[in-house]
Design an enzyme around this catalytic site. Structure first.
Site, PDB file in Angstrom:
ATOM      1  N   LYS A   1      17.066 -35.004  22.009  1.00 11.21           N
ATOM      2  CA  LYS A   1      15.561 -35.426  22.824  1.00 11.21           C
ATOM      3  C   LYS A   1      15.071 -35.362  20.965  1.00 11.21           C
ATOM      4  CE  LYS A   1      12.597 -33.186  25.036  1.00 11.21           C
ATOM      5  NZ  LYS A   1      12.684 -31.170  24.650  1.00 11.21           N
TER       6      LYS A   1
ATOM      7  N   ASP B   1      12.658 -35.440  28.745  1.00 13.60           N
ATOM      8  CA  ASP B   1      13.089 -33.804  29.110  1.00 13.60           C
ATOM      9  C   ASP B   1      11.730 -33.212  30.233  1.00 13.60           C
ATOM     10  OD1 ASP B   1       9.867 -34.627  29.871  1.00 13.60           O
ATOM     11  OD2 ASP B   1       8.790 -33.269  28.793  1.00 13.60           O
TER      12      ASP B   1
END
Ligand code: SF4
Length: 233
Positions: A132, A151
């Site tokens: 991420k 997320d």
């Protein structure tokens, strides 16, 4: 060795639906952007590490003093751990995050001449940087669409809108999104979904959604049932 990301196949119907949802998101959130304040790739890397389990607003309150004290990886690598901890305390998990800041800065100095690297493989060698974080840095600091940032908002909305069947495994959710949306849209896609998450598709919904995207595409979403209309098959 880095894992090769296998992207699943999607039907034309799924691709068309994804394309329509993307167009609607762009229409409603034309100014969606990365909300972590930064002036260079290093600042974005550090801000993204701090954003784990923390809001962007909170991170943006902390980073000005942090970057004033330690503006480059060279300074941050030499920073006393206790001082880093104090500076990032309010972002949560501050001991671990302070260690990540110091160690990742040291790696930048030792392995990359003090520069943030531009590949997924290299970014994943930095402490505190998972896929991420690497996707945020590659997409927003370098304009490289290597993957989709998943997320908490992106995970929730992908599920609710039926863009993935995977509820928890963010790698699998990312692959479903990579399969549904064209590569050039991957970085923007997460900004758009995050904006929709903050504006309409919140984690806890106390009233039926009124947002046009929800009216048009959310008919299989749980919250649609709040309208008393049931789900559409
Ligand atoms: S209909 Fe509900 S769950 Fe679906 S996208 Fe809208 S707010 Fe989210």
């Amino acid at each position: 060795m880095i894992e090769v990301v296998k992207i699943p196949k999607k039907s034309k119907k799924q691709l068309d639906r994804a394309s329509e949802i993307y167009a609607e998101l762009v229409k409603h959130y034309p100014n969606a952007y990365c909300e972590l304040n930064h002036n260079n790739p290093f600042e974005l890397l550090i801000a993204t590490i701090l954003s784990a389990q923390c809001t962007d607003v909170r991170v943006n309150k902390v980073t000005p003093a942090l970057f004033k004290a330690y503006p480059t990886p060279y300074e941050m690598a030499e920073a006393p751990l206790e001082e880093l901890e104090e500076l990032v305390r309010t972002t949560g998990f501050f001991r671990n995050k302070a260690k990540s800041l110091k160690e990742s800065s040291q790696t930048l100095v030792d392995e990359f001449d003090g520069e943030v690297p531009k590949t997924m493989e290299e970014l994943l060698t930095l402490r505190g940087a998972a896929r991420k974080t690497a996707n945020v840095v590659l997409g927003n600091a370098f304009g490289i669409n290597e993957g989709v940032v998943v997320d908490t908002h992106v995970r929730r909305i992908s599920n609710r809108l039926g863009l993935t069947k995977e509820e928890n495994n963010t790698d699998k959710i990312e692959r479903d999104l990579m399969a549904l949306f064209p590569r050039e849209s991957w970085t923007d896609l997460s900004h758009l979904m995050i904006h929709h998450g903050r504006n309409a598709c919140k984690a806890r919904l106390s009233s039926p959604p009124e947002h046009p995207i929800c009216i048009k595409y959310g008919k299989n979403c749980e919250c649609w049932k709040m309208r008393g209309l049931g789900s559409e098959k």
